[in-house]
Motif scaffolding. Structure first.
Motif, mmCIF file in Angstrom:
data_model
loop_
_atom_site.group_PDB
_atom_site.id
_atom_site.type_symbol
_atom_site.label_atom_id
_atom_site.label_comp_id
_atom_site.label_asym_id
_atom_site.label_seq_id
_atom_site.Cartn_x
_atom_site.Cartn_y
_atom_site.Cartn_z
ATOM 1 N N LYS A 168 33.855 45.692 44.322
ATOM 2 C CA LYS A 168 35.139 46.366 44.548
ATOM 3 C C LYS A 168 35.967 45.470 45.451
ATOM 4 C CE LYS A 168 33.639 51.056 43.874
ATOM 5 N NZ LYS A 168 33.377 52.357 44.475
ATOM 6 N N GLY A 169 37.195 45.308 45.143
ATOM 7 C CA GLY A 169 38.049 44.432 45.946
ATOM 8 C C GLY A 169 38.001 42.983 45.491
ATOM 9 N N CYS A 170 37.333 42.699 44.369
ATOM 10 C CA CYS A 170 37.293 41.334 43.833
ATOM 11 C C CYS A 170 38.724 40.869 43.552
ATOM 12 C CB CYS A 170 36.462 41.287 42.552
ATOM 13 S SG CYS A 170 36.496 39.673 41.731
ATOM 14 N N LEU A 171 39.021 39.666 43.995
ATOM 15 C CA LEU A 171 40.375 39.133 43.840
ATOM 16 C C LEU A 171 40.441 37.973 42.849
ATOM 17 C CD1 LEU A 171 41.466 39.315 47.590
ATOM 18 C CD2 LEU A 171 41.975 40.929 45.743
ATOM 19 N N ALA A 172 39.446 37.866 41.985
ATOM 20 C CA ALA A 172 39.422 36.777 41.007
ATOM 21 C C ALA A 172 40.647 36.814 40.087
ATOM 22 C CB ALA A 172 38.137 36.827 40.180
ATOM 23 N N HIS A 173 40.961 37.977 39.528
ATOM 24 C CA HIS A 173 42.099 38.057 38.601
ATOM 25 C C HIS A 173 43.407 37.707 39.296
ATOM 26 C CE1 HIS A 173 39.878 39.404 35.164
ATOM 27 N NE2 HIS A 173 39.403 40.454 35.805
ATOM 28 N N LYS A 174 43.571 38.176 40.523
ATOM 29 C CA LYS A 174 44.786 37.872 41.295
ATOM 30 C C LYS A 174 44.897 36.364 41.526
ATOM 31 C CE LYS A 174 46.855 38.556 45.835
ATOM 32 N NZ LYS A 174 46.677 39.120 47.173
ATOM 33 N N THR A 175 43.776 35.736 41.868
ATOM 34 C CA THR A 175 43.768 34.296 42.128
ATOM 35 C C THR A 175 44.171 33.513 40.887
ATOM 36 O OG1 THR A 175 42.123 34.515 43.860
ATOM 37 C CG2 THR A 175 42.264 32.367 42.770
ATOM 38 N N VAL A 176 43.578 33.867 39.752
ATOM 39 C CA VAL A 176 43.888 33.161 38.501
ATOM 40 C C VAL A 176 45.334 33.423 38.083
ATOM 41 C CG1 VAL A 176 43.330 33.033 36.043
ATOM 42 C CG2 VAL A 176 41.486 33.073 37.735
ATOM 43 N N LYS A 177 45.747 34.673 38.143
ATOM 44 C CA LYS A 177 47.108 35.031 37.715
ATOM 45 C C LYS A 177 48.171 34.337 38.556
ATOM 46 C CE LYS A 177 50.248 38.924 37.350
ATOM 47 N NZ LYS A 177 50.511 40.295 37.760
ATOM 48 N N PRO B 24 31.267 38.522 56.587
ATOM 49 C CA PRO B 24 31.801 37.272 56.039
ATOM 50 C C PRO B 24 33.289 37.362 55.727
ATOM 51 C CG PRO B 24 30.820 38.542 54.286
ATOM 52 C CD PRO B 24 30.612 39.334 55.565
ATOM 53 N N VAL B 25 33.867 36.199 55.476
ATOM 54 C CA VAL B 25 35.188 36.106 54.868
ATOM 55 C C VAL B 25 34.940 35.533 53.483
ATOM 56 C CG1 VAL B 25 37.495 35.096 54.979
ATOM 57 C CG2 VAL B 25 36.299 35.716 57.094
ATOM 58 N N VAL B 26 35.429 36.221 52.455
ATOM 59 C CA VAL B 26 35.163 35.848 51.072
ATOM 60 C C VAL B 26 36.436 35.261 50.464
ATOM 61 C CG1 VAL B 26 34.365 36.705 48.838
ATOM 62 C CG2 VAL B 26 33.468 37.707 50.953
ATOM 63 N N PHE B 27 36.265 34.144 49.747
ATOM 64 C CA PHE B 27 37.398 33.401 49.191
ATOM 65 C C PHE B 27 37.302 33.275 47.672
ATOM 66 C CE2 PHE B 27 36.838 31.929 53.497
ATOM 67 C CZ PHE B 27 38.127 31.754 53.974
ATOM 68 N N TRP B 28 38.476 33.234 47.047
ATOM 69 C CA TRP B 28 38.650 32.872 45.641
ATOM 70 C C TRP B 28 39.727 31.800 45.644
ATOM 71 C CZ3 TRP B 28 38.053 37.678 47.599
ATOM 72 C CH2 TRP B 28 37.063 38.490 47.052
ATOM 73 N N LEU B 29 39.410 30.629 45.104
ATOM 74 C CA LEU B 29 40.344 29.508 45.132
ATOM 75 C C LEU B 29 40.686 29.062 43.716
ATOM 76 C CD1 LEU B 29 38.598 27.318 47.856
ATOM 77 C CD2 LEU B 29 40.393 29.030 48.190
ATOM 78 N N PRO B 30 41.974 28.889 43.407
ATOM 79 C CA PRO B 30 42.346 28.340 42.103
ATOM 80 C C PRO B 30 42.058 26.840 42.090
ATOM 81 C CG PRO B 30 44.292 28.558 43.450
ATOM 82 C CD PRO B 30 43.144 29.126 44.256
ATOM 83 N N ILE B 31 42.066 26.253 40.907
ATOM 84 C CA ILE B 31 41.793 24.819 40.775
ATOM 85 C C ILE B 31 42.960 24.181 40.025
ATOM 86 C CG2 ILE B 31 40.192 23.081 39.905
ATOM 87 C CD1 ILE B 31 38.057 25.388 39.910
ATOM 88 N N ASP B 32 43.652 23.274 40.679
ATOM 89 C CA ASP B 32 44.772 22.587 40.034
ATOM 90 C C ASP B 32 44.295 21.879 38.780
ATOM 91 O OD1 ASP B 32 46.561 23.435 41.955
ATOM 92 O OD2 ASP B 32 46.476 21.568 43.113
ATOM 93 N N GLY B 33 45.033 22.047 37.698
ATOM 94 C CA GLY B 33 44.715 21.402 36.432
ATOM 95 C C GLY B 33 43.739 22.195 35.578
ATOM 96 N N TYR B 34 43.166 23.260 36.130
ATOM 97 C CA TYR B 34 42.193 24.091 35.407
ATOM 98 C C TYR B 34 42.541 25.558 35.645
ATOM 99 C CZ TYR B 34 39.634 19.722 35.155
ATOM 100 O OH TYR B 34 39.270 18.417 34.912
#
Length: 126
Positions: free
Chosen positions: A63-72, A91-101
């Motif tokens: 719950k609270g996953c931010l994967a879709h927000k990160t990609v969008k 913890p502090v949990v991160f989702w990072l986009p990847i330039d070019g991907y």
């Protein structure tokens, strides 16, 4: 649904170069949340390449996953205290986009597997 995801080998190689020795679990995932690469620390948590990360562990942990927000938005997302670490630390949990991907992201937590409030000499895994 086709589970075959095409991944550039350069992306996998770069992931391993940067995260294989990171002390926390790190995964490279597709926007479908299928894991395409992970480091040893992440593997020790029971995750594996090919699995859908959101199906690992209890549903409430995601719950609270931010994967879709990160990609969008192609912008980093984070949240503090998504789920306690094994030692009870927050913890502090991160989702990072990847330039070019644009269909991939990196996901990890800092302070999930390690308690950084402890001095390094008390780290059991050294």
């Amino acid at each position: 649904m086709n589970d075959e995801i095409q991944v550039d080998e350069k992306l996998i190689e770069a992931f391993h170069l940067m995260f294989d020795h990171f002390p926390e679990g790190v995964q490279l995932a597709h926007k479908s949340k299928r894991i395409v690469a992970l480091n040893a620390a992440c593997k020790s948590l029971g995750r594996d390449v090919g699995m859908i990360c959101a199906k690992h562990g209890p549903a409430e942990a995601h719950k609270g996953c931010l994967a879709h927000k990160t990609v969008k938005n192609h912008a980093a997302s984070w949240v503090k205290g998504a789920q306690e670490g094994p030692g009870g630390q927050t913890p502090v949990v991160f989702w990072l986009p990847i330039d070019g991907y644009p269909d991939f992201f990196i996901h990890f937590g800092v302070g999930y597997m390690k308690d950084y409030a402890l001095p390094p000499e008390l780290d059991e895994e050294k």
